[in-house]
Scaffold this active site. Structure first.
Site, PDB file in Angstrom:
ATOM      1  N   ARG A 115      85.552  36.963  41.229  1.00  0.00           N
ATOM      2  CA  ARG A 115      86.208  37.102  42.531  1.00  0.00           C
ATOM      3  C   ARG A 115      87.698  37.385  42.454  1.00  0.00           C
ATOM      4  NH1 ARG A 115      83.416  31.699  44.595  1.00  0.00           N
ATOM      5  NH2 ARG A 115      83.294  31.484  42.321  1.00  0.00           N
ATOM      6  N   GLY A 149      84.666  30.954  35.009  1.00  0.00           N
ATOM      7  CA  GLY A 149      85.285  29.857  35.761  1.00  0.00           C
ATOM      8  C   GLY A 149      86.783  30.024  35.914  1.00  0.00           C
ATOM      9  N   GLY A 156      88.926  27.776  39.496  1.00  0.00           N
ATOM     10  CA  GLY A 156      90.044  26.899  39.125  1.00  0.00           C
ATOM     11  C   GLY A 156      90.510  26.954  37.680  1.00  0.00           C
ATOM     12  N   LYS A 181      70.673  34.801  32.968  1.00  0.00           N
ATOM     13  CA  LYS A 181      70.375  33.380  32.668  1.00  0.00           C
ATOM     14  C   LYS A 181      68.868  33.184  32.544  1.00  0.00           C
ATOM     15  CE  LYS A 181      74.573  31.562  34.671  1.00  0.00           C
ATOM     16  NZ  LYS A 181      74.968  32.756  35.461  1.00  0.00           N
ATOM     17  N   ASP A 192      62.611  31.481  31.034  1.00  0.00           N
ATOM     18  CA  ASP A 192      61.169  31.545  31.293  1.00  0.00           C
ATOM     19  C   ASP A 192      60.404  31.348  29.980  1.00  0.00           C
ATOM     20  OD1 ASP A 192      58.691  32.110  32.660  1.00  0.00           O
ATOM     21  OD2 ASP A 192      59.889  33.218  34.128  1.00  0.00           O
ATOM     22  N   SER A 241      80.015  26.055  34.382  1.00  0.00           N
ATOM     23  CA  SER A 241      81.384  25.844  34.862  1.00  0.00           C
ATOM     24  C   SER A 241      81.478  25.059  36.172  1.00  0.00           C
ATOM     25  CB  SER A 241      82.060  27.202  35.054  1.00  0.00           C
ATOM     26  OG  SER A 241      81.316  27.997  35.949  1.00  0.00           O
ATOM     27  N   ASP A 269      73.910  39.143  32.880  1.00  0.00           N
ATOM     28  CA  ASP A 269      73.925  37.683  33.067  1.00  0.00           C
ATOM     29  C   ASP A 269      72.723  37.284  33.904  1.00  0.00           C
ATOM     30  OD1 ASP A 269      74.478  35.042  33.488  1.00  0.00           O
ATOM     31  OD2 ASP A 269      76.363  35.358  34.558  1.00  0.00           O
ATOM     32  N   ALA A 297      93.161  31.211  32.432  1.00  0.00           N
ATOM     33  CA  ALA A 297      92.837  32.018  31.247  1.00  0.00           C
ATOM     34  C   ALA A 297      93.587  31.512  30.007  1.00  0.00           C
ATOM     35  CB  ALA A 297      93.173  33.486  31.513  1.00  0.00           C
ATOM     36  N   THR A 329      57.446  36.149  29.155  1.00  0.00           N
ATOM     37  CA  THR A 329      58.141  36.698  30.333  1.00  0.00           C
ATOM     38  C   THR A 329      59.578  37.052  29.981  1.00  0.00           C
ATOM     39  OG1 THR A 329      56.733  35.285  31.679  1.00  0.00           O
ATOM     40  CG2 THR A 329      58.611  36.293  32.784  1.00  0.00           C
TER      41      THR A 329
HETATM   42  P1  XMP Z   1      83.824  34.018  39.578  1.00  0.00           P
HETATM   43  O1  XMP Z   1      83.792  34.809  40.841  1.00  0.00           O
HETATM   44  O2  XMP Z   1      83.658  32.549  39.793  1.00  0.00           O
HETATM   45  O3  XMP Z   1      82.513  34.529  38.800  1.00  0.00           O
HETATM   46  O4  XMP Z   1      84.984  34.340  38.695  1.00  0.00           O
HETATM   47  C1  XMP Z   1      82.015  33.935  37.631  1.00  0.00           C
HETATM   48  C2  XMP Z   1      80.823  34.686  37.152  1.00  0.00           C
HETATM   49  O5  XMP Z   1      80.298  34.022  36.018  1.00  0.00           O
HETATM   50  C3  XMP Z   1      79.037  33.445  36.342  1.00  0.00           C
HETATM   51  N1  XMP Z   1      79.122  32.070  35.918  1.00  0.00           N
HETATM   52  C4  XMP Z   1      78.458  31.543  34.925  1.00  0.00           C
HETATM   53  N2  XMP Z   1      77.591  32.080  34.090  1.00  0.00           N
HETATM   54  N3  XMP Z   1      77.405  30.004  33.008  1.00  0.00           N
HETATM   55  C5  XMP Z   1      77.055  31.288  33.136  1.00  0.00           C
HETATM   56  O6  XMP Z   1      76.231  31.760  32.350  1.00  0.00           O
HETATM   57  C6  XMP Z   1      78.290  29.413  33.809  1.00  0.00           C
HETATM   58  O7  XMP Z   1      78.626  28.258  33.663  1.00  0.00           O
HETATM   59  C7  XMP Z   1      78.829  30.229  34.812  1.00  0.00           C
HETATM   60  N4  XMP Z   1      79.738  29.975  35.741  1.00  0.00           N
HETATM   61  C8  XMP Z   1      79.897  31.138  36.406  1.00  0.00           C
HETATM   62  C9  XMP Z   1      78.849  33.536  37.821  1.00  0.00           C
HETATM   63  O8  XMP Z   1      77.500  33.671  38.160  1.00  0.00           O
HETATM   64  C10 XMP Z   1      79.657  34.767  38.122  1.00  0.00           C
HETATM   65  O9  XMP Z   1      78.920  35.940  37.816  1.00  0.00           O
END
Ligand code: XMP
Length: 210
Positions: A188, A165, A170, A61, A64, A111, A59, A173, A68
């Site tokens: 988390r 998310g 919040g 994201k 660039d 999210s 991940d 699933a 790159t």
């Molecule tokens: P948590 O701890 O919030 O972690 O359950 C979520 C994980 O997903 C990533 N994350 C996203 N990645 N678009 C993404 O590409 C999103 O909207 C998004 N929201 C959360 C976050 O960095 C973490 O690794």
């Protein structure tokens, strides 16, 4: 069918491998992000694949210029990543540079609350881009199941929807899977819990009941 993806956002190599190993039975894939790559090096991708036998999603994201994006993606796929997450707003050439090297997942909406500022107004165009390029999947927000349902209604059928998310941010699933997501991404709520294996098993059971 397994539909849970672990977002392994810890720094330490040993802790990452331990959590991945004890939760692997309930996962479809492991997602690594910058915290783990910065903390443990790119080799962690190779090790996670060896330890779990599961696909690894990087991940990053990526957002660039095409050259790159290509330079980064090459090293990350070489390390064993099965999928790379990239932003689409940089334009199709930037995404194509990654897709030429391996499976790609495009962010069409995020999210967190700030996603409403710039990304959500661009979601329709990002869905169009995904429909044209046909990547493995797109990222959509588990925090907004109604948006996942909307994205599903506009997206070509074969393209998967992966939703971060759930839990700490919040999202639920069950709700987001019913709205049309294929996979949920959880960080988390699993890795920071007292018993990551049990947390993953509980989510897996919740998902199986959908
Ligand atoms: P948590 O701890 O919030 O972690 O359950 C979520 C994980 O997903 C990533 N994350 C996203 N990645 N678009 C993404 O590409 C999103 O909207 C998004 N929201 C959360 C976050 O960095 C973490 O690794």
């Amino acid at each position: 069918m397994k539909r849970l993806i672990l977002a392994l956002d810890v720094y330490e190599r040993e802790r990452a491998l331990e959590i991945a190993e004890c939760t692997a039975d309930y996962l479809w894939a492991v997602k690594v992000n910058w915290p783990l790559i910065i903390g443990s090096g790119l080799g962690i991708i190779t090790e996670l694949r060896q330890v779990t036998g599961l696909p690894v999603i990087a991940d990053l994201k990526l957002a660039d210029i095409p050259n790159t994006n290509r330079l980064i993606a090459r090293k990350v796929f070489d390390a064993g990543a099965d999928y790379i997450i990239a932003h689409g707003f940089v334009g199709r050439e930037g995404v194509n540079a990654i897709m030429e090297l391996g499976e790609t997942i495009i962010v069409v909406e995020m999210s967190h609350p700030g996603a409403e500022e710039f990304i959500q107004p661009a979601t329709d165009k990002l869905i169009e881009l995904a429909n044209e390029l046909e990547p493995f999947g797109v990222i959509a927000p588990a925090t907004r199941p109604e948006r996942v349902a909307y994205i599903r209604s506009k997206l070509k059928p074969g393209i998967k929807i992966l939703t971060p998310g759930v839990g700490a941010q919040g999202g639920k699933a069950g709700e987001v899977l019913k709205a049309g997501a294929d996979y949920v991404i959880v960080g988390r709520s699993i890795y920071a819990s007292e018993n990551p294996r049990e947390a993953a098993r509980n989510l897996h059971r919740e998902i199986a009941g959908v």
